[in-house]
Design a protein around this motif. Sequence first.
Motif, PDB file in Angstrom:
ATOM      1  N   VAL A 175      65.680  10.456  57.348  1.00 45.29           N
ATOM      2  CA  VAL A 175      65.323   8.937  56.086  1.00 45.29           C
ATOM      3  C   VAL A 175      64.433   8.189  56.871  1.00 45.29           C
ATOM      4  N   GLN A 176      65.842   7.444  58.013  1.00 42.78           N
ATOM      5  CA  GLN A 176      66.151   7.115  58.474  1.00 42.78           C
ATOM      6  C   GLN A 176      65.859   5.739  59.585  1.00 42.78           C
ATOM      7  N   ALA A 177      64.578   7.252  60.127  1.00 40.51           N
ATOM      8  CA  ALA A 177      63.666   7.036  61.092  1.00 40.51           C
ATOM      9  C   ALA A 177      61.964   6.483  60.003  1.00 40.51           C
ATOM     10  N   ARG A 178      62.247   6.749  58.601  1.00 34.84           N
ATOM     11  CA  ARG A 178      60.859   6.480  58.384  1.00 34.84           C
ATOM     12  C   ARG A 178      59.624   8.131  58.545  1.00 34.84           C
ATOM     13  N   ALA A 179      60.476   8.850  59.162  1.00 34.36           N
ATOM     14  CA  ALA A 179      59.492  10.347  58.617  1.00 34.36           C
ATOM     15  C   ALA A 179      58.951  10.477  57.567  1.00 34.36           C
ATOM     16  N   THR A 180      60.486  10.458  56.393  1.00 37.69           N
ATOM     17  CA  THR A 180      60.232  11.147  55.450  1.00 37.69           C
ATOM     18  C   THR A 180      61.447  10.140  54.952  1.00 37.69           C
ATOM     19  N   ASP A 181      60.019  10.263  53.245  1.00 34.25           N
ATOM     20  CA  ASP A 181      61.299   9.559  52.595  1.00 34.25           C
ATOM     21  C   ASP A 181      62.434  10.340  51.892  1.00 34.25           C
ATOM     22  N   GLY A 182      62.415  11.984  52.578  1.00 31.20           N
ATOM     23  CA  GLY A 182      63.515  12.547  51.876  1.00 31.20           C
ATOM     24  C   GLY A 182      62.068  14.499  51.845  1.00 31.20           C
ATOM     25  N   PHE A 183      62.709  14.852  51.128  1.00 32.06           N
ATOM     26  CA  PHE A 183      62.046  16.879  51.618  1.00 32.06           C
ATOM     27  C   PHE A 183      61.886  17.186  49.859  1.00 32.06           C
ATOM     28  N   VAL A 184      61.016  18.332  49.546  1.00 29.73           N
ATOM     29  CA  VAL A 184      61.148  19.317  48.608  1.00 29.73           C
ATOM     30  C   VAL A 184      61.538  20.071  49.341  1.00 29.73           C
ATOM     31  N   VAL A 185      62.729  20.320  48.632  1.00 30.80           N
ATOM     32  CA  VAL A 185      64.076  21.451  49.062  1.00 30.80           C
ATOM     33  C   VAL A 185      62.809  23.016  48.527  1.00 30.80           C
ATOM     34  N   VAL A 186      63.046  23.803  49.524  1.00 32.21           N
ATOM     35  CA  VAL A 186      62.445  25.081  48.746  1.00 32.21           C
ATOM     36  C   VAL A 186      62.727  26.646  49.179  1.00 32.21           C
ATOM     37  N   PRO A 187      63.970  26.983  48.718  1.00 27.32           N
ATOM     38  CA  PRO A 187      64.465  27.948  48.108  1.00 27.32           C
ATOM     39  C   PRO A 187      63.844  29.322  48.536  1.00 27.32           C
ATOM     40  N   HIS A 188      64.626  30.719  49.121  1.00 29.43           N
ATOM     41  CA  HIS A 188      64.042  31.533  49.261  1.00 29.43           C
ATOM     42  C   HIS A 188      64.326  32.849  48.392  1.00 29.43           C
TER      43      HIS A 188
END
Length: 444
Positions: free
Chosen positions: A389-402
């Motif tokens: 997030v700090q590197a602006r590669a993403t703004d966060g994530f959609v967490v997908v549990p298993h």
Amino acid sequence: MSKRQVHLAAHFPGVNNTTVWSDDRAESQIAFSSFEHFARNAERGLFDFLFLAEGLRLREQKGRIHDLDVVGRPNTLTILAALAGVTDHIGLVGTLQTTFNEPLELAKQLATLDHLSGGRAGWNVVTSSDAFHGANFRRGGFLDHADRYIRAAEFVDTARDLWDSWQADAVVVDRASGRFADRSRIRDVDHHGPQFDVTGTFPVPRSPQGRPVVVQAGDSDEGRHLAATRAEVVFSLHTEFEDARRFSEDLRARLQRAGRSADDLVILPGATFVLGDTTAEAEERARAIRRAQVSPATAIAFLEQVWNRDLSAYDVDGPLPEVEPDLDGGPITRGRVRHVRDVEPLVRGWRERAEAEHLSIRDLVIEVSTRGGFVGTPEHIAAEIDRYVQARATDGFVVVPHTNPYGLDEFVGRVIPLLQERGVYRQAYDPDATLRQTLGLDAA
């Protein structure tokens, strides 16, 4: 300089190869108790929104219902409306088709959900040109592949026109005569385009957010264009750091060309996670989970989707089939998105890899099909999320549990507090915030 804040969404596990139904705690993917536990736990973790997929038909392989679809695929909007009654702050985002719906009806349903939830509704815009799904609808599979996003763009534009047709103050409360709508503050919609003709008055007043948040998940050039021109959140497949950064840079450039700000779109790749008290423990757990995700039957089914042949006679612990894929026959799998366009070089590469690394069918499928994500201690995973997030590669994530429905619990209990300690994640919800405000988006 203040740190960028992490945005997290929670994807309800269900119909995909990442869900481990053999887990001892696995429960129904249709019972409301599963959805309720997952939603309450995601809200305990202060997630921006929870995310539900939807299927319009049960997938089939070799004429049989696919095993992961066996207990059904319930209606997304109905579930989200029910979850609005057992949650207070978390956003409620559903996957809903533009191909087989109509703008007025879907806009009405989403605006209603936004009212019911106090401004927490979101819409993941998806398309289809699949005649297998289309056979469940009057129009069948008439839509050409190239027209999917043309229809989707006009659909979103028409829905927004409907949502915007009521001014915020159109509903008037008069102590003497009661509650009424001021006709002068409601604009009739008069839309005539290649896909839709819509004329009349939208029946639902302007909702708490102005209009629900629009999410998009397509990764083709057309999908990225739709995201850059119309979406407010994009759910991507690009999880590895450099890949995620390239995707983000591409989207930001497209936003600029579309006359939009970089802050107008929240980019959230889907990511799995495996936690352990040590790196070695997490890696061992990850190996076990990947093997559970790819059962012998799942491995053969996966290979059959590429080979387009019945491979049930092959030993899953043996080498890849010597027989070549059937490129001319009718598909043995129906209802599944086919990401493979050029089968022959793919199969050739798999054979070279399997021979070089001494991989069985099951081993290879595990290597090429399991979703990328984070593996390590809670401290490592929190640090990695922060780094992206700090590197602006993403703004966060959609967490997908298993696992379903308890798969998010460990992440909420062990990773969220560490993100809070880093100062990159909220300590509490703003009690009056809509989903749009929670995501840091401008008012509609």
